[in-house]
Design a protein around this motif. Structure first.
Motif, mmCIF file in Angstrom:
data_model
loop_
_atom_site.group_PDB
_atom_site.id
_atom_site.type_symbol
_atom_site.label_atom_id
_atom_site.label_comp_id
_atom_site.label_asym_id
_atom_site.label_seq_id
_atom_site.Cartn_x
_atom_site.Cartn_y
_atom_site.Cartn_z
ATOM 1 N N PHE A 9 -3.100 0.182 0.077
ATOM 2 C CA PHE A 9 -2.814 -0.901 -0.861
ATOM 3 C C PHE A 9 -1.986 -1.932 -0.111
ATOM 4 O O PHE A 9 -1.000 -1.592 0.543
ATOM 5 C CB PHE A 9 -2.047 -0.389 -2.082
ATOM 6 C CG PHE A 9 -2.884 0.459 -2.990
ATOM 7 C CD1 PHE A 9 -3.587 -0.118 -4.032
ATOM 8 C CD2 PHE A 9 -2.990 1.815 -2.779
ATOM 9 C CE1 PHE A 9 -4.380 0.662 -4.865
ATOM 10 C CE2 PHE A 9 -3.777 2.604 -3.605
ATOM 11 C CZ PHE A 9 -4.473 2.022 -4.651
ATOM 12 N N ILE A 57 3.465 0.157 -0.588
ATOM 13 C CA ILE A 57 2.545 -0.919 -0.250
ATOM 14 C C ILE A 57 2.471 -0.998 1.270
ATOM 15 O O ILE A 57 3.481 -1.038 1.949
ATOM 16 C CB ILE A 57 3.033 -2.258 -0.848
ATOM 17 C CG1 ILE A 57 2.965 -2.230 -2.366
ATOM 18 C CG2 ILE A 57 2.232 -3.437 -0.309
ATOM 19 C CD1 ILE A 57 1.578 -2.116 -2.933
ATOM 20 N N THR A 115 -3.158 -6.292 -6.787
ATOM 21 C CA THR A 115 -3.009 -5.845 -5.410
ATOM 22 C C THR A 115 -4.409 -5.651 -4.856
ATOM 23 O O THR A 115 -5.393 -5.696 -5.594
ATOM 24 C CB THR A 115 -2.164 -4.556 -5.314
ATOM 25 O OG1 THR A 115 -1.822 -4.302 -3.953
ATOM 26 C CG2 THR A 115 -2.897 -3.362 -5.884
ATOM 27 N N LEU A 155 -6.868 -3.095 -2.658
ATOM 28 C CA LEU A 155 -7.111 -1.790 -2.055
ATOM 29 C C LEU A 155 -8.050 -2.024 -0.876
ATOM 30 O O LEU A 155 -9.155 -2.532 -1.046
ATOM 31 C CB LEU A 155 -7.758 -0.837 -3.059
ATOM 32 C CG LEU A 155 -8.229 0.499 -2.493
ATOM 33 C CD1 LEU A 155 -7.065 1.316 -1.966
ATOM 34 C CD2 LEU A 155 -8.992 1.276 -3.528
#
Length: 158
Positions: A85, A116, A151, A153
């Motif tokens: 991520f 993250i 976000t 992926l």
């Protein structure tokens, strides 16, 4: 042309005229199959939406409101997969930024907390269980209001 050049040219011509059987038989063979590079499709190429509904700010403890999310991830020509991520860190606890100071969403893959930018590696097709849970920065006082964020992926292949 010198005699040496004529002789060399004549020898090359004679060898070129020899049938393949005049040379040694092959004692090695090569075979295989070329395949294309690995590729994956996440959530049927649609945005995955996780709706937490109403969250009581005093109940945010990194455990409450946890959402386990089912998602399709289909890959071709892949065995080892890296999942990561990226983009939008809340600046604490490795959480996703949701544009509310002191508040974020923590990501888990098979119950392992991911920050993250961390990479989670696994063997396809054993896709990890993904979970998301609201978190708040220690000492933060959150005000009520709507939040939303996103976000990315990223899937890669080692």
């Amino acid at each position: 042309m010198t005699n040496r050049t004529v002789l060399l040219t004549l020898m090359l011509f004679i060898f070129a005229q020899q049938p393949a059987s005049a040379w040694a038989e092959d004692n090695m063979k090569f075979s295989g199959r070329l395949i294309g590079p690995p590729s994956c499709s996440f959530n049927n190429d649609k945005v995955l939406e996780v709706d937490f509904g109403e969250i009581l700010t005093s109940k945010i403890d990194g455990k409450n409101y946890r959402k386990d999310v089912d998602y399709p991830l289909t890959c071709t020509n892949a065995s080892k997969v890296n999942m990561r991520f990226c983009c939008g860190s809340a600046g604490f606890d490795g959480a996703i930024d949701v544009r509310v100071v002191g508040f974020g969403i923590k990501v888990y893959a098979n119950d392992k907390a991911l920050k993250i930018g961390d990479t989670y590696s696994y063997t396809y097709p054993n896709n990890p269980k993904l979970s998301f849970v609201p978190v708040k920065k220690e000492g933060a006082t959150l005000k009520g209001g709507d939040f939303s964020a996103g976000t990315t992926l990223q899937i890669s292949f080692p």
